[in-house]
Design an enzyme around this catalytic site. Structure first.
Site, PDB file in Angstrom:
ATOM      1  N   GLY A  67       0.832  -1.196   0.000  1.00  0.00           N
ATOM      2  CA  GLY A  67       0.000   0.000   0.000  1.00  0.00           C
ATOM      3  C   GLY A  67       0.858   1.232   0.000  1.00  0.00           C
ATOM      4  NE  ARG A  70       0.409   8.196   9.781  1.00  0.00           N
ATOM      5  CZ  ARG A  70       0.339   8.644  11.027  1.00  0.00           C
ATOM      6  NH1 ARG A  70      -0.270   9.783  11.272  1.00  0.00           N
ATOM      7  NH2 ARG A  70       0.843   7.964  12.023  1.00  0.00           N
ATOM      8  CG  ASN A  83      -3.352   2.288   1.167  1.00  0.00           C
ATOM      9  OD1 ASN A  83      -2.662   1.767   0.298  1.00  0.00           O
ATOM     10  ND2 ASN A  83      -2.865   3.190   2.000  1.00  0.00           N
ATOM     11  CD  GLN A  90      -3.344  -6.620  -2.430  1.00  0.00           C
ATOM     12  OE1 GLN A  90      -3.243  -6.697  -1.216  1.00  0.00           O
ATOM     13  NE2 GLN A  90      -2.373  -6.182  -3.206  1.00  0.00           N
ATOM     14  CB  ALA A 108      -1.312  -1.574   4.254  1.00  0.00           C
ATOM     15  CG  ASN A 109      -1.756   2.527   8.800  1.00  0.00           C
ATOM     16  OD1 ASN A 109      -2.459   1.964   9.628  1.00  0.00           O
ATOM     17  ND2 ASN A 109      -0.469   2.780   9.007  1.00  0.00           N
ATOM     18  CG  ASP A 137      -1.092   0.693  17.970  1.00  0.00           C
ATOM     19  OD1 ASP A 137      -0.581   1.755  17.621  1.00  0.00           O
ATOM     20  OD2 ASP A 137      -1.669  -0.069  17.179  1.00  0.00           O
ATOM     21  NE  ARG A 140       4.512   2.363  17.918  1.00  0.00           N
ATOM     22  CZ  ARG A 140       3.995   2.687  16.746  1.00  0.00           C
ATOM     23  NH1 ARG A 140       2.687   2.909  16.637  1.00  0.00           N
ATOM     24  NH2 ARG A 140       4.761   2.798  15.680  1.00  0.00           N
ATOM     25  CG  HIS A 165      -2.812   1.182  13.734  1.00  0.00           C
ATOM     26  ND1 HIS A 165      -1.871   1.148  14.740  1.00  0.00           N
ATOM     27  CD2 HIS A 165      -2.134   1.555  12.621  1.00  0.00           C
ATOM     28  CE1 HIS A 165      -0.683   1.471  14.242  1.00  0.00           C
ATOM     29  NE2 HIS A 165      -0.818   1.736  12.963  1.00  0.00           N
TER      30      HIS A 165
HETATM   31  N1  LIG Z   1      -0.578  -1.315  11.561  1.00  0.00           N
HETATM   32  C1  LIG Z   1       0.632  -0.920  11.903  1.00  0.00           C
HETATM   33  O1  LIG Z   1       0.995  -0.990  13.084  1.00  0.00           O
HETATM   34  C2  LIG Z   1       1.611  -0.388  10.871  1.00  0.00           C
HETATM   35  C3  LIG Z   1       2.950  -0.188  11.214  1.00  0.00           C
HETATM   36  C4  LIG Z   1       3.855   0.251  10.245  1.00  0.00           C
HETATM   37  C5  LIG Z   1       3.419   0.495   8.951  1.00  0.00           C
HETATM   38  N2  LIG Z   1       2.108   0.351   8.658  1.00  0.00           N
HETATM   39  C6  LIG Z   1       1.608   0.554   7.302  1.00  0.00           C
HETATM   40  O2  LIG Z   1       2.070  -0.541   6.506  1.00  0.00           O
HETATM   41  C7  LIG Z   1       2.137  -0.139   5.139  1.00  0.00           C
HETATM   42  C8  LIG Z   1       3.503  -0.459   4.575  1.00  0.00           C
HETATM   43  O3  LIG Z   1       4.458   0.410   5.139  1.00  0.00           O
HETATM   44  P1  LIG Z   1       5.947   0.465   4.615  1.00  0.00           P
HETATM   45  O4  LIG Z   1       6.682   1.442   5.422  1.00  0.00           O
HETATM   46  O5  LIG Z   1       6.439  -0.957   4.484  1.00  0.00           O
HETATM   47  O6  LIG Z   1       5.706   1.074   3.165  1.00  0.00           O
HETATM   48  P2  LIG Z   1       6.621   0.923   1.869  1.00  0.00           P
HETATM   49  O7  LIG Z   1       6.192   1.992   0.927  1.00  0.00           O
HETATM   50  O8  LIG Z   1       8.047   0.756   2.249  1.00  0.00           O
HETATM   51  O9  LIG Z   1       6.152  -0.484   1.299  1.00  0.00           O
HETATM   52  C9  LIG Z   1       4.903  -0.665   0.728  1.00  0.00           C
HETATM   53  C10 LIG Z   1       5.095  -1.655  -0.408  1.00  0.00           C
HETATM   54  O10 LIG Z   1       3.797  -1.919  -0.947  1.00  0.00           O
HETATM   55  C11 LIG Z   1       3.941  -1.996  -2.345  1.00  0.00           C
HETATM   56  N3  LIG Z   1       2.637  -1.826  -2.972  1.00  0.00           N
HETATM   57  C12 LIG Z   1       2.009  -0.678  -3.327  1.00  0.00           C
HETATM   58  N4  LIG Z   1       0.835  -0.964  -3.905  1.00  0.00           N
HETATM   59  C13 LIG Z   1       0.722  -2.300  -3.920  1.00  0.00           C
HETATM   60  C14 LIG Z   1      -0.255  -3.206  -4.415  1.00  0.00           C
HETATM   61  N5  LIG Z   1      -1.357  -2.773  -5.031  1.00  0.00           N
HETATM   62  N6  LIG Z   1      -0.038  -4.529  -4.263  1.00  0.00           N
HETATM   63  C15 LIG Z   1       1.079  -4.977  -3.676  1.00  0.00           C
HETATM   64  N7  LIG Z   1       2.034  -4.186  -3.203  1.00  0.00           N
HETATM   65  C16 LIG Z   1       1.865  -2.862  -3.323  1.00  0.00           C
HETATM   66  C17 LIG Z   1       4.948  -0.883  -2.661  1.00  0.00           C
HETATM   67  O11 LIG Z   1       5.509  -1.025  -3.957  1.00  0.00           O
HETATM   68  C18 LIG Z   1       5.964  -1.095  -1.537  1.00  0.00           C
HETATM   69  O12 LIG Z   1       6.947  -2.050  -1.862  1.00  0.00           O
HETATM   70  C19 LIG Z   1       1.777   1.327   5.124  1.00  0.00           C
HETATM   71  O13 LIG Z   1       0.402   1.456   4.852  1.00  0.00           O
HETATM   72  C20 LIG Z   1       2.070   1.779   6.555  1.00  0.00           C
HETATM   73  O14 LIG Z   1       1.354   2.941   6.904  1.00  0.00           O
HETATM   74  C21 LIG Z   1       1.214  -0.102   9.583  1.00  0.00           C
HETATM   75  O1  LIG Z   2       1.758   5.744  11.769  1.00  0.00           O
HETATM   76  C1  LIG Z   2       1.870   5.215  10.682  1.00  0.00           C
HETATM   77  O2  LIG Z   2       1.302   5.601   9.653  1.00  0.00           O
HETATM   78  C2  LIG Z   2       2.748   4.010  10.567  1.00  0.00           C
HETATM   79  C3  LIG Z   2       2.288   2.947  11.467  1.00  0.00           C
HETATM   80  O3  LIG Z   2       0.904   2.788  11.423  1.00  0.00           O
HETATM   81  C4  LIG Z   2       2.756   3.132  12.877  1.00  0.00           C
HETATM   82  O4  LIG Z   2       1.924   3.128  13.789  1.00  0.00           O
HETATM   83  O5  LIG Z   2       3.970   3.230  13.092  1.00  0.00           O
END
Ligand SMILES: NC(=O)c1ccc[n+]([C@@H]2O[C@H](COP(=O)([O-])OP(=O)(O)OC[C@H]3O[C@@H](n4cnc5c(N)ncnc54)[C@H](O)[C@@H]3O)[C@@H](O)[C@H]2O)c1
Ligand SMILES: O=C(O)C[C@H](O)C(=O)O
Length: 309
Positions: A67, A70, A83, A90, A108-109, A137, A140, A165
């Site tokens: 995805g 942020r 997203n 998917q 992914a968010n 969280d 944390r 989240h």
């Molecule tokens: N819930 C949580 O606690 C938490 C924690 C950290 C990150 N996140 C979220 O997780 C996600 C990923 O973060 P990141 O830092 O790894 O981002 P990133 O940009 O490094 O990686 C995302 C990957 O997804 C790929 N992508 C984009 N569209 C796609 C699709 N349609 N199908 C498959 N892959 C696709 C991108 O090419 C990239 O490789 C973000 O949405 C981020 O906000 C959530």
């Molecule tokens: O805050 C974000 O967008 C990234 C991730 O969800 C986090 O909590 O670290």
């Protein structure tokens, strides 16, 4: 981490399927080369693909990280329209091609709402198999209490993350305890500072994702990956007796949270299934916070549907 056995145990061989979009295909192939070069004994195969059907075929566990992340200054719901449409498509691929009892973790968010969209567009996947990550969280919150009391993080347990989240999540320590030489003690009693627990502690956990983005100019990676492993490991292998964890799961109306949202609750896991911990007392302060984050999730749900239509 998965190939080293952190997610499923040191005796569980794994085959990794990795999906990315065509512009990232070369980098994805580089990751595959590194996985081969690391010679992980547990790694029995790697599929690196830009074909969602190939990626989803036969998988037992799907960790959805794909995805648009942020960036500094954005709220998680700002990445909504980018997203939710990914999660809608998917969902169908997972429904048609994953293994029958596939467990899904959405990272992914906006994680809760992406998971809800995935659930709604994959109606044949049982709702008990779809979850989102709030374990980061939860961890944390454990980390903040451990630092404040100067105790081992492994001695702190049973914090709760309620709700989304997002910055409306409610990190709750009312039932949390610390193992001490004199037995288990309540966190509230040991901290003895309700103003901190009801104020700065909550906002620190709520804002930690943003603080990491501000510092790294990238969203959390190590701690998120570690939390994803914790989430799946406990779901599959079970939570220790007397310990609960936080998972974003489909609400059944427990604690008067509206049914039909993906909401973070305290859960126990046994035999590969989670169950919401029942019967915890919710005081007036907590009630307001549980309701506020539920309201945000209802708004996000409406916004997600408007983005899709
Ligand atoms: N819930 C949580 O606690 C938490 C924690 C950290 C990150 N996140 C979220 O997780 C996600 C990923 O973060 P990141 O830092 O790894 O981002 P990133 O940009 O490094 O990686 C995302 C990957 O997804 C790929 N992508 C984009 N569209 C796609 C699709 N349609 N199908 C498959 N892959 C696709 C991108 O090419 C990239 O490789 C973000 O949405 C981020 O906000 C959530
Ligand atoms: O805050 C974000 O967008 C990234 C991730 O969800 C986090 O909590 O670290």
């Amino acid at each position: 981490m998965i190939a080293r056995g952190v997610m499923l145990g040191a005796d569980q061989p794994v085959i990794l399927h990795m999906l990315d979009i065509p512009p990232a295909a070369e980098a994805l192939n580089g990751v595959k080369m590194e996985l081969v070069d690391a010679a992980f004994p547990l790694l029995k195969g790697v599929v690196a693909t830009t074909d969602v059907v190939e990626a989803c075929t036969g998988v037992n566990i799907a960790v959805m990280v794909g995805g648009f992340p942020r960036k500094e200054g954005m709220e998680r719901k700002d990445v909504m329209s980018k997203n939710v449409s990914i999660y809608k498509s998917q969902a169908s691929a997972l429904e048609k091609h994953a293994a029958a009892n596939c467990k899904v973790l959405v990272v992914a968010n906006p994680a809760n709402t992406n998971a809800l969209i995935l659930k709604e567009f994959a109606p044949s996947i049982p709702e008990k198999n779809i979850s989102c990550l709030t374990r980061l969280d939860h961890n944390r919150a454990l980390g903040q209490i451990s630092e404040r009391l100067n105790v081992q993080v492994s001695d702190v347990k049973n914090v709760i993350i309620w709700g989304n989240h997002s910055s409306t999540q409610y990190p709750d320590v009312n039932h949390a305890t610390v193992r001490t030489p004199a037995g288990e003690k309540a966190v509230r009693e040991l901290v003895a500072d309700d103003a901190w627990l009801n104020g700065e502690f909550i906002t620190t956990v709520q804002q930690r994702g943003a603080a990491i983005i501000k510092a790294r100019k990238l969203s959390s990676a190590l701690s998120a990956a570690s939390a994803a492993c914790d989430h799946i490991r406990d779901w599959v292998l079970g939570t220790p007796e007397g310990t609960w964890v936080s998972m974003g799961v489909y609400s059944d109306g427990s604690y008067n949270v509206p049914a039909g949202l993906i909401y973070s609750f305290p859960v126990y896991c046994q035999n590969g299934e989670w169950k919401i911990v029942q019967g915890l007392t919710i005081d007036e302060f907590s009630r307001k916070k549980l309701d506020l984050t539920a309201e945000e999730l209802s708004e996000e749900k409406a916004l997600a549907y408007s983005c899709l239509s």
